[in-house]
Design a protein around this motif. Structure first.
Motif, mmCIF file in Angstrom:
data_model
loop_
_atom_site.group_PDB
_atom_site.id
_atom_site.type_symbol
_atom_site.label_atom_id
_atom_site.label_comp_id
_atom_site.label_asym_id
_atom_site.label_seq_id
_atom_site.Cartn_x
_atom_site.Cartn_y
_atom_site.Cartn_z
ATOM 1 N N SER A 59 95.100 81.977 86.242
ATOM 2 C CA SER A 59 95.364 83.450 85.737
ATOM 3 C C SER A 59 96.683 83.674 85.434
ATOM 4 O O SER A 59 97.282 83.845 84.286
ATOM 5 C CB SER A 59 94.818 84.390 86.739
ATOM 6 N N HIS A 60 97.690 83.085 86.445
ATOM 7 C CA HIS A 60 99.089 82.965 85.959
ATOM 8 C C HIS A 60 99.578 82.147 84.910
ATOM 9 O O HIS A 60 100.334 82.530 84.226
ATOM 10 C CB HIS A 60 99.629 82.522 87.493
ATOM 11 N N TYR A 63 98.439 83.706 81.619
ATOM 12 C CA TYR A 63 99.346 84.881 81.556
ATOM 13 C C TYR A 63 100.603 84.480 80.698
ATOM 14 O O TYR A 63 101.063 85.012 79.701
ATOM 15 C CB TYR A 63 99.534 85.756 82.693
ATOM 16 N N PRO A 67 101.203 84.726 75.747
ATOM 17 C CA PRO A 67 101.566 86.164 75.762
ATOM 18 C C PRO A 67 100.705 87.290 74.691
ATOM 19 O O PRO A 67 100.938 88.268 74.750
ATOM 20 C CB PRO A 67 103.086 85.966 75.595
ATOM 21 N N GLU A 71 93.741 91.398 77.613
ATOM 22 C CA GLU A 71 93.278 90.873 78.979
ATOM 23 C C GLU A 71 91.913 90.582 78.795
ATOM 24 O O GLU A 71 91.488 89.371 79.453
ATOM 25 C CB GLU A 71 93.196 92.330 79.800
ATOM 26 N N LEU A 74 92.078 86.619 77.718
ATOM 27 C CA LEU A 74 92.241 85.917 78.906
ATOM 28 C C LEU A 74 91.317 85.644 79.819
ATOM 29 O O LEU A 74 91.164 84.660 80.439
ATOM 30 C CB LEU A 74 93.487 86.545 79.517
ATOM 31 N N THR A 75 90.569 86.765 79.916
ATOM 32 C CA THR A 75 89.311 86.581 81.010
ATOM 33 C C THR A 75 88.139 85.733 80.454
ATOM 34 O O THR A 75 87.767 84.835 81.251
ATOM 35 C CB THR A 75 88.726 88.056 81.122
ATOM 36 N N ARG A 78 89.874 82.213 81.003
ATOM 37 C CA ARG A 78 89.673 81.727 82.341
ATOM 38 C C ARG A 78 88.077 81.336 82.706
ATOM 39 O O ARG A 78 88.137 80.512 83.500
ATOM 40 C CB ARG A 78 90.266 82.942 83.096
#
Length: 234
Positions: A59-60, A63, A67, A71, A74-75, A78
């Protein structure tokens, strides 16, 4: 060089406490056949820990690396990285199956090549590295092991498919596909907003809205993916 050293070299980490690595390789079926006084434990608790560590590190990384991603995107990215199929592939690349400690039943049923067992053991090894060497050590290992996959995500020109990702996750557990339905339509005819619910086997997984039905379905799938990762029910 013994078997554990071969695996450590492949992982890129030398354990100070070798018992943690042995435990991470030990399937629950083994506990039925050993003396509890000598048993180090199976990999289930380490798997639980490793799953959380993987989530945090990746996740880090995502992130910082993307950029521009919202959200939901990103989910989804991942989820693709930590799904069973991906972890099993990484485990097989490490030849993890040959190092597993299995009970007779798991051995006989092909446990050394089963995706579910290999992916569980992979997560357990991540948990073991975290306990043995701390966050910095496990972060280094994870980013090394996932480097190619992360960069493929960065260089991919195709859009992430939330509905496809959701269906793949659900069908890993059940052959029943998710169902999408429009439950509300708001606004005047020239400026409508559709609200969609996605369900699986009668259970609501997420809701989303959009100016078009397909957009609402996509948003519902994104919310469902977020909820699945948070609840870990599937």
């Amino acid at each position: 060089m013994n078997n554990l050293e071969i695996l450590e070299k492949a992982i890129g980490y030398d354990f100070k406490d070798k018992k943690l690595l042995i435990q991470a390789l030990t399937h629950p079926s083994v506990c039925e056949k050993v003396d509890s006084r000598d048993f180090l434990g199976d990999y289930q608790r380490l798997e639980f820990l490793g799953d959380a560590v993987l989530q945090l590190v990746l996740s880090h990384k995502l992130y910082l690396m993307f950029p521009e991603f919202p959200e939901g995107r990103l989910t989804v990215t991942r989820t693709e990285l930590v799904k069973r199929k991906t972890l099993a592939k990484l485990g097989k690349d490490l030849n993890l199956g040959s190092f597993l400690v299995l009970g007779h039943g798991a051995e006989k049923s092909g446990g050394r090549i089963r995706d579910s067992i290999i992916s569980d053991a992979f997560e357990a090894i991540i948990g073991a590295i975290f306990l043995d060497g701390g966050y910095r050590a496990v972060k280094k290992c994870i980013l090394s092991l996932f480097d190619k996959l992360i960069h493929e995500s960065a260089n991919s020109s195709s859009e992430v498919n939330p509905k496809g990702a959701l269906q793949e996750i659900l069908q890993a557990e059940s052959q029943v596909p998710p169902e999408y339905s429009i439950v509300n339509i708001h606004g005047p005819e020239h400026d409508r907003t559709f609200e969609c619910v996605v369900k699986h086997m009668g259970i609501e997984l997420g809701r989303g809205s959009g100016k078009r039905k397909k957009e609402a379905e996509t948003q519902a799938a994104l919310v469902a993916l977020q909820n699945i990762r948070k609840s870990k029910k599937l």
